[in-house]
Structure formats: C-alpha cells, structure tokens
Design a protein around this motif. Structure first.
Motif, PDB file in Angstrom:
ATOM      1  N   ALA A  56     -12.170 -11.583  28.109  1.00 30.11           N
ATOM      2  CA  ALA A  56     -13.015 -12.329  27.173  1.00 30.11           C
ATOM      3  C   ALA A  56     -13.081 -13.807  27.519  1.00 30.11           C
ATOM      4  N   THR A  57     -12.092 -14.315  28.222  1.00 28.48           N
ATOM      5  CA  THR A  57     -12.081 -15.737  28.587  1.00 28.48           C
ATOM      6  C   THR A  57     -12.742 -15.977  29.938  1.00 28.48           C
ATOM      7  N   GLN A  58     -12.997 -14.891  30.696  1.00 30.67           N
ATOM      8  CA  GLN A  58     -13.526 -15.019  32.053  1.00 30.67           C
ATOM      9  C   GLN A  58     -14.895 -14.375  32.238  1.00 30.67           C
ATOM     10  N   VAL A  59     -15.344 -13.594  31.279  1.00 29.84           N
ATOM     11  CA  VAL A  59     -16.532 -12.755  31.420  1.00 29.84           C
ATOM     12  C   VAL A  59     -17.781 -13.588  31.725  1.00 29.84           C
ATOM     13  N   THR A  60     -18.637 -13.044  32.599  1.00 31.28           N
ATOM     14  CA  THR A  60     -19.887 -13.697  32.985  1.00 31.28           C
ATOM     15  C   THR A  60     -21.075 -12.905  32.459  1.00 31.28           C
ATOM     16  N   THR A 101     -12.264  -9.796  34.569  1.00 33.76           N
ATOM     17  CA  THR A 101     -11.137 -10.733  34.651  1.00 33.76           C
ATOM     18  C   THR A 101     -11.211 -11.564  35.916  1.00 33.76           C
ATOM     19  N   LEU A 113     -16.325  -9.132  23.575  1.00 31.26           N
ATOM     20  CA  LEU A 113     -16.440  -9.807  24.868  1.00 31.26           C
ATOM     21  C   LEU A 113     -17.649 -10.743  24.890  1.00 31.26           C
ATOM     22  N   GLN A 114     -18.747 -10.295  24.312  1.00 26.44           N
ATOM     23  CA  GLN A 114     -19.944 -11.146  24.249  1.00 26.44           C
ATOM     24  C   GLN A 114     -19.666 -12.434  23.474  1.00 26.44           C
ATOM     25  N   HIS A 115     -18.856 -12.322  22.445  1.00 24.76           N
ATOM     26  CA  HIS A 115     -18.507 -13.491  21.638  1.00 24.76           C
ATOM     27  C   HIS A 115     -17.363 -14.302  22.252  1.00 24.76           C
ATOM     28  N   ARG A 116     -16.853 -13.829  23.370  1.00 22.79           N
ATOM     29  CA  ARG A 116     -15.700 -14.462  24.033  1.00 22.79           C
ATOM     30  C   ARG A 116     -14.522 -14.613  23.069  1.00 22.79           C
ATOM     31  N   ASP A 117     -14.366 -13.608  22.245  1.00 21.33           N
ATOM     32  CA  ASP A 117     -13.281 -13.594  21.252  1.00 21.33           C
ATOM     33  C   ASP A 117     -12.114 -12.794  21.842  1.00 21.33           C
ATOM     34  N   ALA A 118     -11.159 -13.488  22.416  1.00 21.99           N
ATOM     35  CA  ALA A 118     -10.064 -12.832  23.141  1.00 21.99           C
ATOM     36  C   ALA A 118      -9.223 -11.934  22.243  1.00 21.99           C
TER      37      ALA A 118
END
Length: 268
Positions: free
Chosen positions: A128-132, A171, A220-225
């Motif tokens: 979630a912190t690295q997703v493109t 990741t 993941l879309q929200h970058r919510d780890a």
C-alpha cells in the motif's frame, strides 16, 4: 561440564539434517496408524470424530484434518461425507507410493494457509505504501479474470493467483515476490491440498473470496496500509474457515469450531 568433541558435534548436526523432524500432522497420523496396528482399531471401524482426536492429542482440529488427509492418501482410511472416517486397510511401511521415498515433506494445507496469512498480510501493508498506477491496473485485470472464471464455473484459480502475485509485485521487492510465488508452487504441487479440494464440490465460496479481494484492492487504491493488512489477514482467515467447514466429514452441520493455533497478530 560435558564437552562434546568436534567429531561428535558434527555427527549430531548431520543427523539433524539427514533426519528432519516430522511435521505435527505426520506425528498425529503416525499415532493413529500405531493404534490401528496395535488392534485398537480394525478395518471397517469408524475413527473417533476429529474433535475427539484433537482433544486426546492436544492439538488443533486443523492438524487432525491434515493427518486424516495423509492417511487417506496412503489408502489407510476412507472419508465418507456426513458419516465419518473409516479404516479400509492396514497401514503399510511409510513409503510414498508415488515417489518411492519415505514420508514426503508435503506441508499441510492449513499450515500453508497460516504461513500465507502471516506473510501476505504484511506484504499487503507494505504494498500500500509502494503501489503504482500500473500495479492497480494489473490488480483490476486479475479481478476481472477471477470474476470470469467464477461465472464460467471454471476450476482454474489463475485470477486468484494473479491477484496475490500482483500485490507482492506492488512492493517492488523481488525477494517478497519470490516468497509468495514459492507458496503458490507448494500449493500447486501439494497432494494434500488437492485431496482437500477433492471433497469440495460447491464453488459458491469463491464469490465471497472475490469480495474479499475487492476490499483489499480498495485499501491499496487508498494507500491505506493498515486497512490493506487487515483486509488480507481477514481474507485468508475466511479462506481457512471456509475450507475447514466445507471439508468437514464428522458433522454436516459444522458448528464453526476453529483450531487453537490460529496466528493471532495485532491488527491495531
């Protein structure tokens, strides 16, 4: 003080390597075979219910389930849905009929799921912190494939695998990708995993798993780890519960009893 010589220490180390410890389900399975050989149970007898064996052996029900799958693969017992597990043959020498070797290192299906739960929940958290944007595109494509396979009543799990692999790839860490890939290879090559699924005819559970995947993708879309970690952990918990329930042979009205060695991790 006892001093162990170099040669003796080396011998101890080599013995540990050459003679690996049996998995817990193998020990329980061997114990059941010993009871059959001793005459406590004979061909035609019904084994005690899983829950009773679990209490007697002080292990989780999932371990007993794995032990019974092992005995089923060795043609020692036969599983009769809704009736129980019956002894059909006396145990033979512990030689794998397919490979000609001693007991295989096949991990039990619930052991593999436990490993996946611990590993992939944290992989999703990091992803979630690295997703493109491209990662999100691949995840959506995987869900589309999975949805088509479910609607087409296919027994393929390509979409499922693609989804989990895409999260590992998000990741941007090749080591983590290789670790997830290895778990899928073990699953695909596991005779115990195939035997577990051979008892399951109704595939409706896959729709619920697809909904789980959609929740993971949203996190993941929200970058919510933390949400991604929790969603993946809960998804694989749902998988374990579903497989325990659908493969139950003692009681068709499964009561939701879960195994005690469930990996408890903080979701806070």
């Amino acid at each position: 003080m006892i001093v162990v010589g170099y040669a003796n220490r080396w011998k101890i180390i080599m013995n540990a390597v050459v003679t690996p410890q049996k998995r817990l389900y193998q020990k329980i399975g061997q114990g059941l075979k010993d009871r059959i050989v001793s005459g406590e149970f004979v061909v035609g007898d019904r084994l005690p219910p899983e829950r009773e064996i679990a209490v007697q052996c002080q292990v989780s029900r999932s371990v007993v389930r794995e032990a019974l799958i092992m005995l089923e693969l060795q043609d020692v017992v036969e599983v009769r849905k809704g009736s129980g597990v019956y002894i059909i043959n006396q145990p033979k020498e512990d030689i794998d009929a397919k490979t000609g070797t001693s007991e295989s290192d096949d991990a039990g299906p619930f052991e593999m799921l436990q490993a996946r739960q611990l590993l992939e929940s944290h992989i999703a958290e990091f992803a979630a912190t690295q997703v493109t944007r491209n990662d999100i595109f691949r995840l959506r494509k995987a869900l589309q494939m999975e949805r088509q396979q479910i609607e087409g009543a296919s027994f393929d799990y390509d979409g499922d695998k693609m989804f989990h692999m895409a999260i590992a790839e998000a990741t941007q860490n090749k080591v983590l990708v290789d670790m997830v890939e290895d778990l899928w290879v073990r699953r695909q090559n596991s005779s115990m995993w195939l035997q577990l699924h051979a008892r399951i005819v109704n595939q409706n559970y896959r729709k619920a798993w697809l909904e789980d995947h959609e929740k993971i993708l949203l996190a993941l879309q929200h970058r919510d780890a933390s949400a991604a970690r929790d969603a993946m952990w809960q998804h694989l918990e749902n998988v374990k519960q579903t497989l325990l329930e659908l493969s139950d042979v003692d009681d068709p009205l499964f009561d939701g009893f879960l195994f005690s060695n469930n990996p408890v991790v903080s979701l806070a």
